[in-house]
Design a protein around this motif. Structure first.
Motif, PDB file in Angstrom:
ATOM      1  N   HIS A 164      -5.739  26.286  -2.595  1.00  0.00           N
ATOM      2  CA  HIS A 164      -4.284  26.294  -2.465  1.00  0.00           C
ATOM      3  C   HIS A 164      -3.772  27.676  -2.832  1.00  0.00           C
ATOM      4  O   HIS A 164      -4.190  28.254  -3.828  1.00  0.00           O
ATOM      5  N   THR A 165      -2.870  28.191  -2.049  1.00  0.00           N
ATOM      6  CA  THR A 165      -2.374  29.554  -2.253  1.00  0.00           C
ATOM      7  C   THR A 165      -1.324  29.648  -3.349  1.00  0.00           C
ATOM      8  O   THR A 165      -1.061  30.733  -3.851  1.00  0.00           O
ATOM      9  N   SER A 166      -0.733  28.505  -3.715  1.00  0.00           N
ATOM     10  CA  SER A 166       0.298  28.501  -4.751  1.00  0.00           C
ATOM     11  C   SER A 166       0.543  27.066  -5.195  1.00  0.00           C
ATOM     12  O   SER A 166       0.085  26.112  -4.555  1.00  0.00           O
ATOM     13  N   THR A 167       1.306  26.915  -6.254  1.00  0.00           N
ATOM     14  CA  THR A 167       1.710  25.589  -6.700  1.00  0.00           C
ATOM     15  C   THR A 167       2.546  24.908  -5.622  1.00  0.00           C
ATOM     16  O   THR A 167       2.393  23.718  -5.363  1.00  0.00           O
ATOM     17  N   ASP A 168       3.422  25.683  -4.984  1.00  0.00           N
ATOM     18  CA  ASP A 168       4.246  25.113  -3.906  1.00  0.00           C
ATOM     19  C   ASP A 168       3.382  24.625  -2.748  1.00  0.00           C
ATOM     20  O   ASP A 168       3.668  23.578  -2.143  1.00  0.00           O
ATOM     21  N   HIS A 169       2.320  25.359  -2.428  1.00  0.00           N
ATOM     22  CA  HIS A 169       1.405  24.940  -1.362  1.00  0.00           C
ATOM     23  C   HIS A 169       0.742  23.612  -1.728  1.00  0.00           C
ATOM     24  O   HIS A 169       0.643  22.702  -0.888  1.00  0.00           O
ATOM     25  N   LEU A 170       0.291  23.477  -2.964  1.00  0.00           N
ATOM     26  CA  LEU A 170      -0.317  22.227  -3.420  1.00  0.00           C
ATOM     27  C   LEU A 170       0.698  21.088  -3.363  1.00  0.00           C
ATOM     28  O   LEU A 170       0.386  19.988  -2.905  1.00  0.00           O
ATOM     29  N   ARG A 171       1.919  21.343  -3.804  1.00  0.00           N
ATOM     30  CA  ARG A 171       2.963  20.301  -3.748  1.00  0.00           C
ATOM     31  C   ARG A 171       3.219  19.869  -2.314  1.00  0.00           C
ATOM     32  O   ARG A 171       3.345  18.677  -2.030  1.00  0.00           O
ATOM     33  N   GLN A 172       3.312  20.836  -1.418  1.00  0.00           N
ATOM     34  CA  GLN A 172       3.578  20.527  -0.014  1.00  0.00           C
ATOM     35  C   GLN A 172       2.447  19.677   0.560  1.00  0.00           C
ATOM     36  O   GLN A 172       2.688  18.678   1.235  1.00  0.00           O
ATOM     37  N   ARG A 173       1.208  20.044   0.287  1.00  0.00           N
ATOM     38  CA  ARG A 173       0.067  19.266   0.786  1.00  0.00           C
ATOM     39  C   ARG A 173       0.045  17.862   0.184  1.00  0.00           C
ATOM     40  O   ARG A 173      -0.279  16.888   0.865  1.00  0.00           O
ATOM     41  N   THR A 174       0.426  17.772  -1.092  1.00  0.00           N
ATOM     42  CA  THR A 174       0.456  16.470  -1.760  1.00  0.00           C
ATOM     43  C   THR A 174       1.501  15.560  -1.128  1.00  0.00           C
ATOM     44  O   THR A 174       1.211  14.408  -0.787  1.00  0.00           O
ATOM     45  N   MET A 175       2.701  16.065  -0.939  1.00  0.00           N
ATOM     46  CA  MET A 175       3.770  15.235  -0.386  1.00  0.00           C
ATOM     47  C   MET A 175       3.490  14.900   1.084  1.00  0.00           C
ATOM     48  O   MET A 175       3.811  13.787   1.529  1.00  0.00           O
ATOM     49  N   THR A 176       2.881  15.808   1.822  1.00  0.00           N
ATOM     50  CA  THR A 176       2.491  15.525   3.207  1.00  0.00           C
ATOM     51  C   THR A 176       1.455  14.412   3.240  1.00  0.00           C
ATOM     52  O   THR A 176       1.517  13.501   4.078  1.00  0.00           O
ATOM     53  N   PHE A 177       0.487  14.471   2.314  1.00  0.00           N
ATOM     54  CA  PHE A 177      -0.535  13.424   2.238  1.00  0.00           C
ATOM     55  C   PHE A 177       0.116  12.066   1.969  1.00  0.00           C
ATOM     56  O   PHE A 177      -0.211  11.075   2.631  1.00  0.00           O
ATOM     57  N   ILE A 178       1.045  12.022   1.027  1.00  0.00           N
ATOM     58  CA  ILE A 178       1.726  10.755   0.710  1.00  0.00           C
ATOM     59  C   ILE A 178       2.475  10.238   1.933  1.00  0.00           C
ATOM     60  O   ILE A 178       2.373   9.055   2.282  1.00  0.00           O
ATOM     61  N   THR A 179       3.219  11.107   2.593  1.00  0.00           N
ATOM     62  CA  THR A 179       3.971  10.702   3.787  1.00  0.00           C
ATOM     63  C   THR A 179       3.038  10.158   4.864  1.00  0.00           C
ATOM     64  O   THR A 179       3.290   9.096   5.447  1.00  0.00           O
ATOM     65  N   ASN A 180       1.949  10.869   5.117  1.00  0.00           N
ATOM     66  CA  ASN A 180       0.994  10.433   6.145  1.00  0.00           C
ATOM     67  C   ASN A 180       0.330   9.111   5.767  1.00  0.00           C
ATOM     68  O   ASN A 180       0.135   8.241   6.630  1.00  0.00           O
ATOM     69  N   GLN A 181      -0.036   8.949   4.522  1.00  0.00           N
ATOM     70  CA  GLN A 181      -0.657   7.704   4.080  1.00  0.00           C
ATOM     71  C   GLN A 181       0.316   6.534   4.210  1.00  0.00           C
ATOM     72  O   GLN A 181      -0.075   5.431   4.583  1.00  0.00           O
ATOM     73  N   ASN A 182       1.579   6.771   3.915  1.00  0.00           N
ATOM     74  CA  ASN A 182       2.577   5.699   3.979  1.00  0.00           C
ATOM     75  C   ASN A 182       2.886   5.253   5.406  1.00  0.00           C
ATOM     76  O   ASN A 182       3.337   4.135   5.624  1.00  0.00           O
ATOM     77  N   GLU A 183       2.639   6.118   6.386  1.00  0.00           N
ATOM     78  CA  GLU A 183       2.879   5.742   7.782  1.00  0.00           C
ATOM     79  C   GLU A 183       1.978   4.590   8.211  1.00  0.00           C
ATOM     80  O   GLU A 183       2.352   3.793   9.075  1.00  0.00           O
ATOM     81  N   ASN A 184       0.793   4.501   7.629  1.00  0.00           N
ATOM     82  CA  ASN A 184      -0.153   3.428   7.953  1.00  0.00           C
ATOM     83  C   ASN A 184      -0.619   2.722   6.685  1.00  0.00           C
ATOM     84  O   ASN A 184      -1.793   2.355   6.574  1.00  0.00           O
ATOM     85  N   GLY A 224       0.804  -1.220   0.000  1.00  0.00           N
ATOM     86  CA  GLY A 224       0.000   0.000   0.000  1.00  0.00           C
ATOM     87  C   GLY A 224       0.833   1.264   0.000  1.00  0.00           C
ATOM     88  O   GLY A 224       0.298   2.370  -0.020  1.00  0.00           O
ATOM     89  N   GLU A 225       2.162   1.134   0.018  1.00  0.00           N
ATOM     90  CA  GLU A 225       3.044   2.297   0.007  1.00  0.00           C
ATOM     91  C   GLU A 225       2.990   2.992  -1.348  1.00  0.00           C
ATOM     92  O   GLU A 225       2.944   2.344  -2.388  1.00  0.00           O
ATOM     93  N   VAL A 226       3.005   4.324  -1.308  1.00  0.00           N
ATOM     94  CA  VAL A 226       3.002   5.130  -2.530  1.00  0.00           C
ATOM     95  C   VAL A 226       4.306   5.907  -2.617  1.00  0.00           C
ATOM     96  O   VAL A 226       4.769   6.481  -1.632  1.00  0.00           O
ATOM     97  N   VAL A 227       4.891   5.892  -3.800  1.00  0.00           N
ATOM     98  CA  VAL A 227       6.028   6.753  -4.114  1.00  0.00           C
ATOM     99  C   VAL A 227       5.488   7.782  -5.086  1.00  0.00           C
ATOM    100  O   VAL A 227       4.887   7.417  -6.103  1.00  0.00           O
ATOM    101  N   GLY A 228       5.645   9.045  -4.759  1.00  0.00           N
ATOM    102  CA  GLY A 228       5.096  10.088  -5.609  1.00  0.00           C
ATOM    103  C   GLY A 228       6.074  11.219  -5.830  1.00  0.00           C
ATOM    104  O   GLY A 228       7.042  11.400  -5.075  1.00  0.00           O
ATOM    105  N   GLN A 229       5.795  11.978  -6.865  1.00  0.00           N
ATOM    106  CA  GLN A 229       6.655  13.100  -7.227  1.00  0.00           C
ATOM    107  C   GLN A 229       5.795  14.156  -7.916  1.00  0.00           C
ATOM    108  O   GLN A 229       4.985  13.832  -8.777  1.00  0.00           O
TER     109      GLN A 229
END
Length: 135
Positions: free
Chosen positions: A100-120, A10-15
């Protein structure tokens, strides 16, 4: 976003990238090769044009000792690819009704989501057994 799902864990690798070009996809696949360095890898793809460049993937696979096997979903059936289930969850939890306030904000939220999902991370319980043949 380009992402890969390990169906066993169930682990996701994303970019997150600015675009989705052939070069972006090759770079991502190099990341996958490093993430799983010593095992055979089966890649399930839809029929997006960047997935179909046979010579690119033949050369890629040569560099990685033929560890990759590429499978393609039938046309208009990308839903059988389990990463699409994950993209649906991502869309509902990160994109739907979001501001989302910027593209960077969306990227940050996306990578945080992936990290959090991968924890469980847990694999999907895949129940689709196919359709019965109609004669």
């Amino acid at each position: 976003m380009i992402a890969a799902l390990n169906v066993h864990t169930g682990e996701v690798v994303g970019q997150c990238r600015d675009r989705r070009t052939q070069a972006d996809l090759v770079d991502f696949m190099e990341k996958i090769a490093l993430h799983y360095p010593n095992q055979p890898i089966h890649v399930i793809w839809d029929n997006l044009n960047t997935h179909r460049a046979t010579s690119v993937w033949d050369n890629f696979n040569l560099r990685h000792h033929q560890r990759f096997t590429f499978h393609f979903t039938p046309i208009h059936a990308s839903w059988v690819n389990q990463i699409e289930l994950w993209f649906g969850i991502f869309s509902r939890k990160v994109l739907r009704n979001a501001s989302h306030t910027s593209t960077d904000h969306l990227r940050q939220r996306t990578m945080t989501f992936i990290t959090n999902q991968n924890e469980n991370a847990k694999p999907f319980r895949w129940k689709f057994a196919g359709y019965t043949l109609q004669v």
